[in-house]
Structures are given as structure tokens and as C-alpha cells.
Design an enzyme around this catalytic site. Structure first.
Site, PDB file in Angstrom:
ATOM      1  N   ASN A 215       0.850  -1.191   0.000  1.00 12.84           N
ATOM      2  CA  ASN A 215       0.000   0.000   0.000  1.00 12.84           C
ATOM      3  C   ASN A 215       0.894   1.253   0.000  1.00 12.84           C
ATOM      4  OD1 ASN A 215      -1.420   2.279   1.099  1.00 12.84           O
ATOM      5  ND2 ASN A 215      -3.093   0.908   1.623  1.00 12.84           N
TER       6      ASN A 215
ATOM      7  N   HIS B   3       0.975   6.223   1.793  1.00 15.20           N
ATOM      8  CA  HIS B   3       1.750   7.177   2.592  1.00 15.20           C
ATOM      9  C   HIS B   3       2.958   7.758   1.869  1.00 15.20           C
ATOM     10  CE1 HIS B   3      -1.149   6.768   5.578  1.00 15.20           C
ATOM     11  NE2 HIS B   3      -0.909   5.497   5.797  1.00 15.20           N
TER      12      HIS B   3
ATOM     13  N   HIS C  70      -5.469   3.593  -1.927  1.00 12.71           N
ATOM     14  CA  HIS C  70      -6.812   3.928  -1.447  1.00 12.71           C
ATOM     15  C   HIS C  70      -7.150   5.333  -1.942  1.00 12.71           C
ATOM     16  CE1 HIS C  70      -9.740   4.042   2.260  1.00 12.71           C
ATOM     17  NE2 HIS C  70     -10.312   4.443   1.144  1.00 12.71           N
TER      18      HIS C  70
ATOM     19  N   ARG D  15      -9.327   7.990  -1.444  1.00 11.78           N
ATOM     20  CA  ARG D  15     -10.320   8.445  -0.460  1.00 11.78           C
ATOM     21  C   ARG D  15     -11.163   9.571  -1.022  1.00 11.78           C
ATOM     22  NH1 ARG D  15     -10.675   7.597   4.812  1.00 11.78           N
ATOM     23  NH2 ARG D  15      -9.345   5.970   5.643  1.00 11.78           N
TER      24      ARG D  15
ATOM     25  N   ARG E 164      -6.998  12.773   0.436  1.00 20.15           N
ATOM     26  CA  ARG E 164      -5.940  13.251   1.324  1.00 20.15           C
ATOM     27  C   ARG E 164      -4.553  12.754   0.924  1.00 20.15           C
ATOM     28  NH1 ARG E 164      -7.321   9.798   6.725  1.00 20.15           N
ATOM     29  NH2 ARG E 164      -9.358  10.735   6.378  1.00 20.15           N
TER      30      ARG E 164
ATOM     31  N   GLU F  79      -8.399   0.404  -3.331  1.00 17.37           N
ATOM     32  CA  GLU F  79      -9.306   0.463  -2.175  1.00 17.37           C
ATOM     33  C   GLU F  79     -10.208   1.669  -2.341  1.00 17.37           C
ATOM     34  OE1 GLU F  79      -7.229   0.744   1.511  1.00 17.37           O
ATOM     35  OE2 GLU F  79      -6.273  -1.185   1.265  1.00 17.37           O
TER      36      GLU F  79
ATOM     37  N   THR G 253      -8.729   3.640   7.878  1.00 15.72           N
ATOM     38  CA  THR G 253      -9.889   2.746   7.915  1.00 15.72           C
ATOM     39  C   THR G 253      -9.954   2.101   9.299  1.00 15.72           C
ATOM     40  OG1 THR G 253      -9.319   2.282   5.628  1.00 15.72           O
ATOM     41  CG2 THR G 253     -11.035   0.914   6.606  1.00 15.72           C
TER      42      THR G 253
ATOM     43  N   GLU H 267     -11.038  -9.569   2.528  1.00 19.12           N
ATOM     44  CA  GLU H 267      -9.826  -9.121   3.228  1.00 19.12           C
ATOM     45  C   GLU H 267     -10.193  -8.992   4.692  1.00 19.12           C
ATOM     46  OE1 GLU H 267      -7.535  -5.781   1.754  1.00 19.12           O
ATOM     47  OE2 GLU H 267      -6.614  -5.498   3.733  1.00 19.12           O
TER      48      GLU H 267
ATOM     49  N   HIS I 291      -4.100  -4.471   7.726  1.00 17.85           N
ATOM     50  CA  HIS I 291      -4.318  -3.321   8.608  1.00 17.85           C
ATOM     51  C   HIS I 291      -3.463  -3.483   9.866  1.00 17.85           C
ATOM     52  CE1 HIS I 291      -6.435   0.394   9.653  1.00 17.85           C
ATOM     53  NE2 HIS I 291      -5.992   0.059  10.846  1.00 17.85           N
TER      54      HIS I 291
HETATM   55  N1  PXP Z   1      -6.088  -3.086   3.962  1.00 19.52           N
HETATM   56  C1  PXP Z   1      -7.047  -2.142   4.057  1.00 19.52           C
HETATM   57  C2  PXP Z   1      -8.427  -2.478   3.600  1.00 19.52           C
HETATM   58  C3  PXP Z   1      -6.760  -0.856   4.541  1.00 19.52           C
HETATM   59  O1  PXP Z   1      -7.729   0.057   4.595  1.00 19.52           O
HETATM   60  C4  PXP Z   1      -5.442  -0.555   4.917  1.00 19.52           C
HETATM   61  C5  PXP Z   1      -5.115   0.810   5.407  1.00 19.52           C
HETATM   62  O2  PXP Z   1      -5.278   1.713   4.365  1.00 19.52           O
HETATM   63  C6  PXP Z   1      -4.461  -1.559   4.777  1.00 19.52           C
HETATM   64  C7  PXP Z   1      -4.824  -2.825   4.327  1.00 19.52           C
HETATM   65  C8  PXP Z   1      -3.036  -1.319   5.099  1.00 19.52           C
HETATM   66  O3  PXP Z   1      -2.901  -1.010   6.444  1.00 19.52           O
HETATM   67  P1  PXP Z   1      -1.509  -0.520   7.001  1.00 19.52           P
HETATM   68  O4  PXP Z   1      -1.199   0.774   6.306  1.00 19.52           O
HETATM   69  O5  PXP Z   1      -1.767  -0.367   8.452  1.00 19.52           O
HETATM   70  O6  PXP Z   1      -0.512  -1.579   6.670  1.00 19.52           O
END
Ligand code: PXP
Length: 239
Positions: free
Chosen positions: A6, A9, A42, A44, A48, A69, A100, A151, A191
Site C-alpha cells: 500500500n 503514505h 486507497h 479516499r 488526502r 481500495e 480505515t 480481506e 491493517h
Molecule cells: N487493507 C485495508 C483495507 C486498509 O484500509 C489498509 C489501510 O489503508 C491496509 C490494508 C493497510 O494497512 P496498514 O497501512 O496499516 O498496513
């Protein structure tokens, strides 16, 4: 075991200055070259971090490797169809949340928009995942609604305050995975997974992919993205 990285960030850092650096596309290139199976972004509703242009540009070279996402709104479904990404994970979104906070509420009230989104996406060959809490009711509802993937949210596991709660949460994820596999669903989880807590989740029988962002990008700040990615791959046994 597959790894979805992901990159939200990377975009968070870029948005802090409103410029072009660091570029999530460059990060995606590095991750895919070093063996990430796909890229998670993601989009959003408040934009952001990830922007539409990030996804449109990534789609030019890695359309099938995008796991998008998003919330189950018509606007988002239309966007996913326009870039023809490989897969979509439908997630709940609430204003002002930091991230999330948990799985989708699959109660009667929400079934129609989610089912409609699943059908529209699948019609165009996009696989659909539902982000759910590790409970049997949600797994069964996801199956009934026609999802391809569940998931399983690992938030409670990753935030467990002591070893007993951590093991209880691990058991819930394990049980949800067994049920999902019995129902022929593909199983992902994510997550809050990090270098300390990921191994037990990766070891769950039937777990097929982990979606990880914050911990990889945090480590990359100190040792670089290639090293952070390789360290994670080693822990979860990705070839
Ligand atoms: N899976 C989903 C559905 C999420 O919403 C997130 C956070 O955006 C993640 C995985 C990844 O989480 P993390 O950034 O805490 O690894």
C-alpha cells in the site's frame, strides 16, 4: 503468499508539500521490480493522499497490478471502471477518520449499494474484495453478496494490548479464514501488520495475500524502500 504494498503514505508525504515528490509511481516501480505482487492505493473521497492522476498514470504501465481500495459509491465505481484496475477492495469510509477503522457493515441497510458495486465491477472483469471483520456472519454475507475475495481486518489483532487478546484475535482470523476457504473465497488480510506481528498471520493456513502499507513505508524512511520491502518479503515467505 502474495504481498500487496500500500503506497498511500508515499502520497501523504508528497501532499504535505503539495508538490510532486516523492512520486508513488516511482515507489510502485521499485516494489513491482522487487517482487511485490501488486500495488494497493486507497482513493479516499477527501483525496488526502492518493489522487486520480496517480492511478491513471499507474494504469498506463501496471493496470492489472492495481488493487484499488475505495468506498462503494457510484463515483468510485465509475472511476475504477475507467482505469480498468485488476481488483478493487470495498472499504468503509468515515469523515475525519485517521485510517480505515474496521470492516464493512454488511447489514441489510448496506447490502444494496455494495452488491450493486460488486456486480458492476465484476461485469468488466474486475475482481472484488470486501474488507470485513473476522467474524463468520461477515464472511457468509460476503459470499452471499458475490464477492471474489474477503480481506480480513487485522486491526484488533495488531492493536491487542496483551498476549491473551492477541491470541484470541489470531484465532478469530484463523476461524474466519477456514470458513472463507470452505466457501471458496480468496482470503487476504491487512491493517496494522508490521515486522513484529506479521509472521503469525502469514502462517495461517489458507491465507493468500497480505496488504501492508504503513510499516513498510515507515521502515523505508530509514533504510530505503528496497530494503524495507525485502525485509517484509523474507518474513512472510514471499518467493
Ligand atoms: N487493507 C485495508 C483495507 C486498509 O484500509 C489498509 C489501510 O489503508 C491496509 C490494508 C493497510 O494497512 P496498514 O497501512 O496499516 O498496513
Amino acid at each position: 503468499m502474495k504481498l500487496g504494498v500500500n503506497l498511500d503514505h508515499i502520497a501523504t508525504i508528497r501532499q504535505a508539500r503539495g508538490g510532486v515528490e516523492p512520486n508513488p509511481l516511482k515507489a510502485a516501480e521499485i516494489c513491482l521490480a522487487l517482487g511485490a505482487d501488486y500495488i494497493v492505493m486507497h482513493l479516499r473521497s477527501d483525496r488526502r493522499h492518493i489522487q486520480e492522476t496517480d492511478l491513471k498514470n499507474l494504469a498506463k504501465t501496471a493496470r492489472g497490478k492495481i488493487h484499488l481500495e475505495m468506498s462503494a459509491t457510484k463515483e468510485m465505481v465509475d472511476f475504477a471502471l475507467s482505469i480498468k484496475c485488476g481488483s478493487v477492495c470495498l472499504v468503509p469510509e468515515f469523515p475525519n477518520e485517521l485510517t480505515t477503522t474496521g470492516g464493512l457493515n454488511l447489514s441489510k441497510r448496506n447490502i444494496l449499494p455494495i452488491t450493486r458495486a460488486i456486480k458492476s465491477l465484476q461485469k468488466k472483469g474486475i475482481k472484488v474484495s470486501l474488507f470485513i471483520d473476522p467474524d463468520p456472519t461477515s464472511v457468509r454475507a460476503a459470499k452471499r453478496m458475490g464477492a471474489d475475495i474477503v480481506e480480513i481486518c487485522t486491526r484488533a489483532y495488531s492493536e491487542a494490548k496483551n498476549e491473551i487478546s492477541r491470541l484470541e484475535e489470531l484465532e478469530r482470523i484463523d476461524m474466519a479464514t477456514i470458513l472463507a476457504k470452505e466457501l471458496n473465497l480468496e482470503v487476504h488480510s491487512g491493517h496494522g501488520l508490521n515486522y513484529e506481528n506479521v509472521k503469525d498471520i502469514a502462517a495461517i493456513n489458507g491465507m493468500e495475500a497480505l496488504n501492508i502499507g504503513h510499516s513498510i513505508i515507515s521502515r523505508a524512511v530509514f533504510c530505503g524502500l528496497p530494503q524495507a520491502l525485502l525485509d517484509m518479503k523474507l518474513l512472510i515467505g514471499v518467493k
